[in-house]
Design a protein around this motif. Sequence first.
Motif, PDB file in Angstrom:
ATOM      1  N   VAL A 139      32.216  29.243  19.620  1.00  0.00           N
ATOM      2  CA  VAL A 139      33.121  28.097  19.461  1.00  0.00           C
ATOM      3  C   VAL A 139      33.318  27.468  20.844  1.00  0.00           C
ATOM      4  O   VAL A 139      32.684  27.892  21.812  1.00  0.00           O
ATOM      5  N   ARG A 140      34.192  26.487  20.921  1.00  0.00           N
ATOM      6  CA  ARG A 140      34.382  25.769  22.181  1.00  0.00           C
ATOM      7  C   ARG A 140      34.728  26.727  23.334  1.00  0.00           C
ATOM      8  O   ARG A 140      34.256  26.579  24.452  1.00  0.00           O
ATOM      9  N   GLU A 141      35.529  27.732  23.011  1.00  0.00           N
ATOM     10  CA  GLU A 141      36.014  28.626  24.062  1.00  0.00           C
ATOM     11  C   GLU A 141      34.959  29.626  24.521  1.00  0.00           C
ATOM     12  O   GLU A 141      35.141  30.292  25.533  1.00  0.00           O
ATOM     13  N   GLY A 142      33.881  29.782  23.780  1.00  0.00           N
ATOM     14  CA  GLY A 142      32.845  30.731  24.174  1.00  0.00           C
ATOM     15  C   GLY A 142      32.321  31.509  22.976  1.00  0.00           C
ATOM     16  O   GLY A 142      32.595  31.153  21.833  1.00  0.00           O
ATOM     17  N   SER A 143      31.581  32.595  23.260  1.00  0.00           N
ATOM     18  CA  SER A 143      30.957  33.378  22.189  1.00  0.00           C
ATOM     19  C   SER A 143      31.577  34.762  22.085  1.00  0.00           C
ATOM     20  O   SER A 143      32.010  35.330  23.095  1.00  0.00           O
ATOM     21  N   ASN A 144      31.579  35.288  20.893  1.00  0.00           N
ATOM     22  CA  ASN A 144      32.065  36.647  20.660  1.00  0.00           C
ATOM     23  C   ASN A 144      31.259  37.273  19.540  1.00  0.00           C
ATOM     24  O   ASN A 144      30.821  36.565  18.623  1.00  0.00           O
ATOM     25  N   ILE A 145      31.098  38.592  19.622  1.00  0.00           N
ATOM     26  CA  ILE A 145      30.397  39.278  18.524  1.00  0.00           C
ATOM     27  C   ILE A 145      31.441  39.949  17.638  1.00  0.00           C
ATOM     28  O   ILE A 145      32.343  40.623  18.127  1.00  0.00           O
ATOM     29  N   TYR A 146      31.310  39.704  16.345  1.00  0.00           N
ATOM     30  CA  TYR A 146      32.275  40.266  15.380  1.00  0.00           C
ATOM     31  C   TYR A 146      31.540  41.219  14.446  1.00  0.00           C
ATOM     32  O   TYR A 146      30.396  40.986  14.079  1.00  0.00           O
ATOM     33  N   TYR A 187      27.905  39.480  13.655  1.00  0.00           N
ATOM     34  CA  TYR A 187      27.382  38.140  13.948  1.00  0.00           C
ATOM     35  C   TYR A 187      28.005  37.612  15.231  1.00  0.00           C
ATOM     36  O   TYR A 187      29.092  38.051  15.637  1.00  0.00           O
ATOM     37  N   LYS A 188      27.305  36.706  15.844  1.00  0.00           N
ATOM     38  CA  LYS A 188      27.830  36.064  17.062  1.00  0.00           C
ATOM     39  C   LYS A 188      28.437  34.727  16.656  1.00  0.00           C
ATOM     40  O   LYS A 188      27.741  33.886  16.069  1.00  0.00           O
ATOM     41  N   LEU A 189      29.693  34.564  16.969  1.00  0.00           N
ATOM     42  CA  LEU A 189      30.369  33.303  16.668  1.00  0.00           C
ATOM     43  C   LEU A 189      30.584  32.545  17.976  1.00  0.00           C
ATOM     44  O   LEU A 189      31.177  33.066  18.920  1.00  0.00           O
TER      45      LEU A 189
END
Lengths: 333, 207
Positions: free
Chosen positions: B155-162, B151-153
């Motif tokens: 947050v304020r700092e940006g996006s990441n795929i986990y 999934y792509k999360l």
Amino acid sequence: MKIKKFLAVFIALVCTISSPYFSVISNALTDCNSKKYEEYHDQINFDTLTVFSVNKKHIVVEIDPSISWFKKAEAKKQKIKYEEYIKSHPESEKELLDSTNSFDQVCVISYTDAPLEYKDDHYERVLKSSNNLSPLFVTASAADLTKNTENPSPRGNLTLTTTVIRRGVSNPYTYHAYTKGTWDNSALSGQNAPAAGNDFVAQSCPTVTKSSSFSSTYNYSTSGSKNGQNGKNYFLSNSGKSWVEYEVVDDPVGLAQLHTFCLTQTFSAKSTSATKKINSYYIHTWKSMSVSVSVGGNAGLSGDEPSAGVSLNLTPSLSEKFWRLSNFVSFNW
Amino acid sequence: MKSKKVKKYVIICFAIICIIFSCLTVYYFATTMSVNQCIKYCIEHTERNATKFSRVGDGRYVDDYAYFIAADGDPKKPQEIFIFKQKNLGSSILDRYVFVMSSVQSDSEKDNNSFGAIQFFTRNDKGEKEGTATLLFYGAYKDSTIASYEYKLTVREGSNIYKSNILNAEDIWFLKFTDLCDYDETRKKMVSDVKFYNVIGELVGEY
């Protein structure tokens, strides 16, 4: 002595319990903008209901079991009203689904249905029959009212829906109040279109307007698209601190036959038990005219403390060739 | 004479209190369900003819809710979940629940049947609606043997795929994302582009 005391306590109790009902009746009396015309108004408060989006495609609305026993009866009433509303306005289910999927929390939906009839090249509102002249006439839906086939002229319907959504995680919240007008008209586009004046859409909020926007769609393509263009098909014509008014092009029997319009007003307010009231107005014209606006009541202009509500009095420059429809919504969360 | 009268009043008051408490207790048991009754309710209302429902959460440790997920039934039908909320008797925490909602209430006949998803706004302890949402994914393990997901999360700092594995999936699997919000930059938390894979790494569903 004891009996007197008991009577006093009993009367006080009855007054306390019945006061909300008196306020409802007084609302019905003051807010039924037109006692002359047929219309049906109702609102659904989602305070006690939870909206679930299932597989991003379907909506389930249920009463939240954590609400207090006292609120249960009211919650059941709201759920029944929601089900009736979705039955008569199925397109609204998709809007509710989109809101939930976009993290928009729907607070309240209010609507006014007004049946129309086509007379002398324009749509007119339907006069109440003498049997229904009571100002508390709110028992039949507009759909039922349009079933009257005695009058052979084409029938239509206009629904003014105000949806309030809340965004944010703590006080003050940001509220978006959308007033959408949906024309359901059966008159075909005509070549001998009468002179059509612009229509007016206005709305007031209980604090200060942070921003507003407008959109419109037409039954036929005007300059390559059915969507209205800002500046060409609609524009902000007037505004105050807590209200806005837009003008929108409408030619009911020409190409620019208005299908929907949507006025969005954004404001910030504290989520308190104080009642927040939003009033929406629509003036349909079939001759060019201007509208002057006078404001009643005071908005909460500081600290995001909502006021009881701001009402607008829209006065067209002509005394005829227009009609108006208003909608209002009140909630306290 | 006076003390007799006082005694009488005390007994009457005590009897009234006992009656009130008895009524409340009867009402509580009449309007709540035990775990077995919840499962019975699920089996009575299933549309995929499931005979087994597994519970996730007991209304205390995961959150206020208990989730009953269909572990078997017709694999051609959508996945099913029934949500219940724990209800206490005064301050006594008993293992009894009230029905909240079920996925079978929606018209999901034509939906992807490899997984189910539900999103809703939760309420705080006072019963007030919160501004953050909860997103659930669930399914019967044997239907599509979902073993991992990504999934792509944002947050304020940006996006990441986990990427993660579904742990301890026996008969059902369940995922939950909480505090989702896209309004406030400081609390921004969005989950998107969720993909589900089976044991051999094939993509079986997207959200």
